[in-house]
Motif scaffolding. Sequence first.
Motif, PDB file in Angstrom:
ATOM      1  N   LEU A 115       0.842  -1.191   0.000  1.00 54.01           N
ATOM      2  CA  LEU A 115       0.000   0.000   0.000  1.00 54.01           C
ATOM      3  C   LEU A 115       0.875   1.237   0.000  1.00 54.01           C
ATOM      4  CD1 LEU A 115      -2.745  -1.048   2.564  1.00 54.01           C
ATOM      5  CD2 LEU A 115      -2.946  -0.908   0.078  1.00 54.01           C
ATOM      6  N   PHE A 116       0.462   2.235  -0.731  1.00 55.33           N
ATOM      7  CA  PHE A 116       1.213   3.481  -0.827  1.00 55.33           C
ATOM      8  C   PHE A 116       1.381   4.120   0.549  1.00 55.33           C
ATOM      9  CE2 PHE A 116       1.481   8.079  -1.739  1.00 55.33           C
ATOM     10  CZ  PHE A 116       2.633   8.062  -2.510  1.00 55.33           C
ATOM     11  N   THR A 117       0.410   3.897   1.431  1.00 51.86           N
ATOM     12  CA  THR A 117       0.472   4.489   2.768  1.00 51.86           C
ATOM     13  C   THR A 117       1.403   3.731   3.697  1.00 51.86           C
ATOM     14  OG1 THR A 117      -1.451   3.219   3.441  1.00 51.86           O
ATOM     15  CG2 THR A 117      -1.844   5.444   2.613  1.00 51.86           C
ATOM     16  N   ASP A 118       1.737   2.499   3.340  1.00 52.10           N
ATOM     17  CA  ASP A 118       2.667   1.716   4.164  1.00 52.10           C
ATOM     18  C   ASP A 118       4.058   2.341   4.103  1.00 52.10           C
ATOM     19  OD1 ASP A 118       0.713  -0.066   4.769  1.00 52.10           O
ATOM     20  OD2 ASP A 118       1.375  -1.605   3.356  1.00 52.10           O
ATOM     21  N   ASN A 119       4.853   2.021   5.087  1.00 52.23           N
ATOM     22  CA  ASN A 119       6.251   2.428   5.059  1.00 52.23           C
ATOM     23  C   ASN A 119       6.982   1.409   4.192  1.00 52.23           C
ATOM     24  OD1 ASN A 119       8.716   3.511   5.505  1.00 52.23           O
ATOM     25  ND2 ASN A 119       8.794   3.036   7.692  1.00 52.23           N
ATOM     26  N   LEU A 120       6.828   1.589   2.882  1.00 59.07           N
ATOM     27  CA  LEU A 120       7.381   0.609   1.941  1.00 59.07           C
ATOM     28  C   LEU A 120       8.904   0.654   1.943  1.00 59.07           C
ATOM     29  CD1 LEU A 120       5.040   1.075  -1.135  1.00 59.07           C
ATOM     30  CD2 LEU A 120       5.007  -0.760   0.534  1.00 59.07           C
ATOM     31  N   ASN A 121       9.475  -0.514   1.949  1.00 55.24           N
ATOM     32  CA  ASN A 121      10.918  -0.630   1.874  1.00 55.24           C
ATOM     33  C   ASN A 121      11.308  -0.939   0.429  1.00 55.24           C
ATOM     34  OD1 ASN A 121      13.448  -0.501   2.889  1.00 55.24           O
ATOM     35  ND2 ASN A 121      13.412  -2.511   3.872  1.00 55.24           N
ATOM     36  N   LEU A 122      10.632  -0.252  -0.498  1.00 56.58           N
ATOM     37  CA  LEU A 122      10.933  -0.432  -1.910  1.00 56.58           C
ATOM     38  C   LEU A 122      10.625   0.871  -2.632  1.00 56.58           C
ATOM     39  CD1 LEU A 122       8.113  -1.019  -3.888  1.00 56.58           C
ATOM     40  CD2 LEU A 122       7.965  -2.809  -2.192  1.00 56.58           C
ATOM     41  N   ASP A 123      11.271   1.040  -3.736  1.00 57.03           N
ATOM     42  CA  ASP A 123      11.012   2.194  -4.579  1.00 57.03           C
ATOM     43  C   ASP A 123      10.121   1.698  -5.710  1.00 57.03           C
ATOM     44  OD1 ASP A 123      11.130   4.682  -5.739  1.00 57.03           O
ATOM     45  OD2 ASP A 123      13.028   4.293  -6.770  1.00 57.03           O
ATOM     46  N   PRO A 124       8.799   1.945  -5.612  1.00 53.57           N
ATOM     47  CA  PRO A 124       7.897   1.326  -6.589  1.00 53.57           C
ATOM     48  C   PRO A 124       8.127   1.830  -8.003  1.00 53.57           C
ATOM     49  CG  PRO A 124       6.715   2.903  -5.217  1.00 53.57           C
ATOM     50  CD  PRO A 124       8.102   2.794  -4.665  1.00 53.57           C
ATOM     51  N   ARG A 125       8.120   0.887  -8.913  1.00 53.46           N
ATOM     52  CA  ARG A 125       8.256   1.222 -10.325  1.00 53.46           C
ATOM     53  C   ARG A 125       6.932   1.749 -10.861  1.00 53.46           C
ATOM     54  NH1 ARG A 125      10.805  -2.916 -14.744  1.00 53.46           N
ATOM     55  NH2 ARG A 125      11.142  -1.369 -16.361  1.00 53.46           N
ATOM     56  N   TYR A 126       5.819   1.226 -10.303  1.00 50.78           N
ATOM     57  CA  TYR A 126       4.482   1.637 -10.710  1.00 50.78           C
ATOM     58  C   TYR A 126       3.668   1.998  -9.473  1.00 50.78           C
ATOM     59  CZ  TYR A 126       5.771  -0.636 -15.055  1.00 50.78           C
ATOM     60  OH  TYR A 126       6.420  -0.996 -16.199  1.00 50.78           O
ATOM     61  N   GLN A 127       2.745   2.929  -9.666  1.00 55.62           N
ATOM     62  CA  GLN A 127       1.808   3.293  -8.613  1.00 55.62           C
ATOM     63  C   GLN A 127       0.404   3.241  -9.202  1.00 55.62           C
ATOM     64  OE1 GLN A 127       2.322   7.196  -6.944  1.00 55.62           O
ATOM     65  NE2 GLN A 127       0.586   6.964  -5.540  1.00 55.62           N
ATOM     66  N   VAL A 128      -0.494   2.575  -8.505  1.00 54.10           N
ATOM     67  CA  VAL A 128      -1.884   2.465  -8.930  1.00 54.10           C
ATOM     68  C   VAL A 128      -2.727   3.335  -8.001  1.00 54.10           C
ATOM     69  CG1 VAL A 128      -3.822   0.910  -9.342  1.00 54.10           C
ATOM     70  CG2 VAL A 128      -1.484   0.099  -9.703  1.00 54.10           C
ATOM     71  N   ILE A 129      -3.289   4.407  -8.549  1.00 53.98           N
ATOM     72  CA  ILE A 129      -4.147   5.297  -7.776  1.00 53.98           C
ATOM     73  C   ILE A 129      -5.583   4.836  -7.978  1.00 53.98           C
ATOM     74  CG2 ILE A 129      -4.972   7.660  -7.510  1.00 53.98           C
ATOM     75  CD1 ILE A 129      -2.192   8.537  -8.578  1.00 53.98           C
TER      76      ILE A 129
END
Length: 140
Positions: A115-129
């Motif tokens: 989830l975009f709101t999570d503290n993601l430990n990745l640099d997303p290549r794609y984002q789905v809004i």
Amino acid sequence: MTMRRPILLLFLTMTIALFTGCASHSPEISYYSLVDHDGLGARDGDQTDNSGLSVAIGPLTLPDNLKRPQLVTRSVPGKLHIHDTAHWGGRLENEIGSVLVRNLSYLLGTDRTGLFTDNLNLDPRYQVIIIIDRFDGIYD
């Protein structure tokens, strides 16, 4: 002395009526959650991520009439019914986001979704809004 007897009788009657009303049983509330797609389950073998594919889902927006614990259904166009005895097990935004993350992770063959709101430990290549303006279903 004769005046006290009717007042006492009235007081006892009101007390019994009050306790009878308090003892009535409230309807039981049922809780619901969204589940993964029926055909999706654990993958055979290890779920490897060789593609470098990473996806962040969100932000996710819901209409105000769905931002409540109760299930809301539409009986006819323009008329909403709020079910007082049917509640979501958690916030609907979180339920939808979690199911989408699990389903996309499975379908894309990557564990690099979140989830975009999570503290993601990745640099997303794609984002789905995601903007949901209507969320209908049949309530039995």
